[in-house]
Enzyme design. Structure first.
Site, mmCIF file in Angstrom:
data_model
loop_
_atom_site.group_PDB
_atom_site.id
_atom_site.type_symbol
_atom_site.label_atom_id
_atom_site.label_comp_id
_atom_site.label_asym_id
_atom_site.label_seq_id
_atom_site.Cartn_x
_atom_site.Cartn_y
_atom_site.Cartn_z
ATOM 1 N N ASP A 117 0.846 -1.193 0.000
ATOM 2 C CA ASP A 117 0.000 0.000 0.000
ATOM 3 C C ASP A 117 0.881 1.243 0.000
ATOM 4 O O ASP A 117 1.747 1.379 0.860
ATOM 5 C CB ASP A 117 -0.904 -0.006 1.240
ATOM 6 C CG ASP A 117 -1.995 1.044 1.147
ATOM 7 O OD1 ASP A 117 -2.391 1.411 0.023
ATOM 8 O OD2 ASP A 117 -2.459 1.502 2.203
ATOM 9 N N TYR A 119 1.161 5.649 -0.393
ATOM 10 C CA TYR A 119 0.636 6.773 0.389
ATOM 11 C C TYR A 119 0.886 8.006 -0.479
ATOM 12 O O TYR A 119 1.565 8.921 -0.100
ATOM 13 C CB TYR A 119 1.438 6.824 1.702
ATOM 14 C CG TYR A 119 0.965 7.726 2.791
ATOM 15 C CD1 TYR A 119 -0.339 7.649 3.282
ATOM 16 C CD2 TYR A 119 1.843 8.645 3.385
ATOM 17 C CE1 TYR A 119 -0.749 8.462 4.334
ATOM 18 C CE2 TYR A 119 1.447 9.445 4.435
ATOM 19 C CZ TYR A 119 0.147 9.353 4.906
ATOM 20 O OH TYR A 119 -0.241 10.151 5.958
ATOM 21 N N HIS A 124 -3.982 13.822 0.798
ATOM 22 C CA HIS A 124 -4.272 12.903 1.904
ATOM 23 C C HIS A 124 -3.146 12.919 2.933
ATOM 24 O O HIS A 124 -3.399 13.019 4.141
ATOM 25 C CB HIS A 124 -4.482 11.486 1.369
ATOM 26 C CG HIS A 124 -4.628 10.450 2.441
ATOM 27 N ND1 HIS A 124 -5.735 10.391 3.262
ATOM 28 C CD2 HIS A 124 -3.805 9.445 2.858
ATOM 29 C CE1 HIS A 124 -5.590 9.389 4.125
ATOM 30 N NE2 HIS A 124 -4.425 8.804 3.903
ATOM 31 N N ARG A 133 -0.209 14.660 13.507
ATOM 32 C CA ARG A 133 1.089 15.146 13.969
ATOM 33 C C ARG A 133 1.123 16.654 14.152
ATOM 34 O O ARG A 133 0.749 17.171 15.204
ATOM 35 C CB ARG A 133 2.201 14.700 13.002
ATOM 36 C CG ARG A 133 2.622 13.265 13.141
ATOM 37 C CD ARG A 133 3.805 12.949 12.239
ATOM 38 N NE ARG A 133 3.531 13.273 10.837
ATOM 39 C CZ ARG A 133 2.940 12.441 9.980
ATOM 40 N NH1 ARG A 133 2.620 11.236 10.356
ATOM 41 N NH2 ARG A 133 2.699 12.810 8.747
ATOM 42 N N GLU A 192 -9.174 4.069 -2.774
ATOM 43 C CA GLU A 192 -7.903 3.863 -3.467
ATOM 44 C C GLU A 192 -8.148 3.130 -4.781
ATOM 45 O O GLU A 192 -9.225 2.596 -5.026
ATOM 46 C CB GLU A 192 -6.944 3.004 -2.608
ATOM 47 C CG GLU A 192 -6.745 3.549 -1.203
ATOM 48 C CD GLU A 192 -5.556 2.947 -0.473
ATOM 49 O OE1 GLU A 192 -4.690 2.322 -1.125
ATOM 50 O OE2 GLU A 192 -5.500 3.115 0.754
ATOM 51 N N ASP A 224 -9.375 0.315 1.211
ATOM 52 C CA ASP A 224 -8.395 -0.133 2.200
ATOM 53 C C ASP A 224 -8.914 0.216 3.599
ATOM 54 O O ASP A 224 -8.592 1.265 4.153
ATOM 55 C CB ASP A 224 -7.051 0.551 1.918
ATOM 56 C CG ASP A 224 -5.929 -0.070 2.710
ATOM 57 O OD1 ASP A 224 -5.996 -1.276 2.987
ATOM 58 O OD2 ASP A 224 -4.980 0.655 3.044
ATOM 59 N N TYR A 235 0.915 3.145 15.391
ATOM 60 C CA TYR A 235 1.692 3.323 14.148
ATOM 61 C C TYR A 235 3.115 3.834 14.346
ATOM 62 O O TYR A 235 3.940 3.718 13.439
ATOM 63 C CB TYR A 235 0.938 4.210 13.152
ATOM 64 C CG TYR A 235 1.138 5.701 13.314
ATOM 65 C CD1 TYR A 235 0.479 6.394 14.314
ATOM 66 C CD2 TYR A 235 1.986 6.410 12.467
ATOM 67 C CE1 TYR A 235 0.656 7.762 14.463
ATOM 68 C CE2 TYR A 235 2.168 7.765 12.611
ATOM 69 C CZ TYR A 235 1.514 8.440 13.605
ATOM 70 O OH TYR A 235 1.698 9.783 13.746
ATOM 71 N N LYS A 244 -4.842 -1.887 9.818
ATOM 72 C CA LYS A 244 -4.993 -1.944 8.365
ATOM 73 C C LYS A 244 -5.145 -3.365 7.831
ATOM 74 O O LYS A 244 -5.634 -3.537 6.713
ATOM 75 C CB LYS A 244 -3.749 -1.339 7.704
ATOM 76 C CG LYS A 244 -3.489 0.102 8.082
ATOM 77 C CD LYS A 244 -4.356 1.027 7.272
ATOM 78 C CE LYS A 244 -3.905 2.462 7.435
ATOM 79 N NZ LYS A 244 -4.620 3.339 6.526
ATOM 80 N N THR A 340 -4.848 6.439 -0.177
ATOM 81 C CA THR A 340 -6.109 7.179 -0.241
ATOM 82 C C THR A 340 -6.019 8.331 -1.235
ATOM 83 O O THR A 340 -5.056 9.087 -1.218
ATOM 84 C CB THR A 340 -6.447 7.739 1.154
ATOM 85 O OG1 THR A 340 -6.411 6.655 2.068
ATOM 86 C CG2 THR A 340 -7.808 8.401 1.179
HETATM 87 CA CA CA Z 1 -4.261 2.790 2.572
#
Ligand code: CA
Length: 406
Positions: A117, A119, A124, A133, A192, A224, A235, A244, A340
């Site tokens: 996957d 990113y 996104h 964050r 996705e 996803d 994470y 996930k 995404t």
């Molecule tokens: Ca994903």
């Protein structure tokens, strides 16, 4: 035309996507979607029209068919396109070659050996960075240099129509210092697209951005599924794990890169300049309209998102070049998802996390109910199609109902 194709069908004569289906009388086998029908490729093979070992069409997945290579699979698609349009072709007067999609059961089109996957949507990644964050430095320093990705879980990729169970796990309640265990309270979709690898590589080998398209058979819609509360707690430092890997859902028909050729567009400018192995030439993004709808139990669908695959910052060729630059091998049937797909405006965000902005801006459904995340009993449906002039090529849908924890 041998068969009627409804106007605006996703499965126009320009598409000819491949999938695996069965009916009461027909075992699992390869087929092609055309209008509201499926052309049974095993039945077509019995006419003696293919110049390859047609046993590969009788398998429970398309891996061995794809392994034949694009010279063969692209020709099959082109031949079928021609036969369907000629009233006197080998397919004429043979209604037994076709079954109604409504009478068929679809199955996983490929056996997925590995799932990665990415990113790759800057919108996104920026939105999530802001929420999880730092609003001021949402993108991490590596993001514009690396098509960031992680190795996902192939075992839990399921076909459209397969219900999934809400995952349970550890989460850290607000202001708490120790975690609790229970059903995820923040179950989310991720809009996705996934591409299916169409050619094997050997360990040590790398695929350049120039060669990448030879290694991509086609694309599916990819949901996803994500548990945001589990994700937030787990994470750091190694990235997504149980948030996930419990489920990802795909649409049943693989739309080939050949079929998407008319919809190529230039991707966004990449600044700073990428390293040489990630440079590419030509149009490597695709203009594919995407949407997400939520249907509560017993209710009607509400459109919650419309986005477009063309927004991706990193394209598939760059993703595959990056994935293999260290010599990592890939195999036919491997699935690589885009990450995404969010656009710039708030209606184009590809997850509930972003659409409802971490629960602060709930979405109102047509029946008046609010959603911050996905409830038990909800069905999430993603659809996608590309259109240019009168050429339409669509993906159908991936629809998944969420059930309570098992
Ligand atoms: Ca994903």
């Amino acid at each position: 035309m041998i068969i009627d194709i409804p106007e605006n069908s996703d499965f126009s004569i320009h598409n000819i996507p491949f999938g695996i289906f069965s009916t009461q009388n027909r075992s699992k086998r390869a087929g092609v979607a055309i209008g509201d029908h499926i052309l049974d490729l095993v039945a077509v093979a019995k006419l003696g029209v293919f110049d390859f070992d047609s046993k590969v069409l009788e398998r429970e997945d398309l891996n061995d068919f794809i392994l034949l290579g694009k010279a063969t699979t692209s020709k099959v698609r082109k031949d079928i396109q021609q036969w369907l349009q000629e009233d006197t072709s080998v397919l004429a007067g043979k209604p037994e070659l076709f079954v109604l999609q409504s009478e068929a059961q679809m199955h996983m089109p490929v056996c997925v050996g590995d799932y990665t996957d990415f990113y790759s949507s800057i919108e996104h990644a920026t939105n999530v960075g802001k929420m999880f964050r730092d609003p001021e430095n949402a993108l991490l320093p590596n993001w514009k240099h690396i098509p960031v990705g992680y190795h996902g879980r192939a075992s839990s990729i399921v076909i459209s129509g397969t219900p999934i169970h809400r995952p349970q796990g550890q989460t850290l309640p607000k202001d708490a210092t120790t975690p609790v265990f229970g059903p995820s309270q923040r179950l989310d979709f991720e809009l996705e697209m996934g591409f299916v690898v169409g050619k094997n590589t050997e360990m040590g080998e790398s695929v350049s951005t120039d060669q990448a398209e030879e290694y991509i058979f086609g694309l599916v819609l990819f949901n996803d599924w994500s548990a945001r509360d589990i994700q937030k707690w787990e994470y750091v430092p190694l990235g997504p794990f149980l948030a996930k890997n419990f489920a990802s859902s795909i649409s049943p028909w693989i739309v080939t890169l050949d079929a998407l050729e008319p919809f190529r567009v230039q991707g966004p400018a990449q600044n700073p300049k990428v390293l040489p192995y990630l440079e590419y030439e030509g149009k490597k993004n695709y203009d594919i309209q995407l949407e997400v709808r939520i249907r509560p139990e017993g209710g009607e669908e509400t459109l919650v998102c419309h986005s477009n695959f063309k927004y991706m910052y990193w394209n598939m060729a760059q993703q595959l070049a990056h994935h293999t630059i260290n010599g990592c091998n890939v195999h036919v049937g491997d699935m690589m998802a885009s990450g995404t797909i969010s656009g710039q405006d708030e209606q184009s965000y590809g997850s509930m996390l972003e659409l409802a902005w971490m629960g602060t801006k709930p979405i109102t459904l047509n029946n008046g109910a609010e959603r911050k995340f996905i409830h038990d009993g909800d069905t999430v449906t993603m659809r996608g199609y590309a259109q240019k002039d009168d050429i339409r090529v669509g993906f159908g849908e991936v629809a998944t109902k969420v059930l309570p924890p098992k």
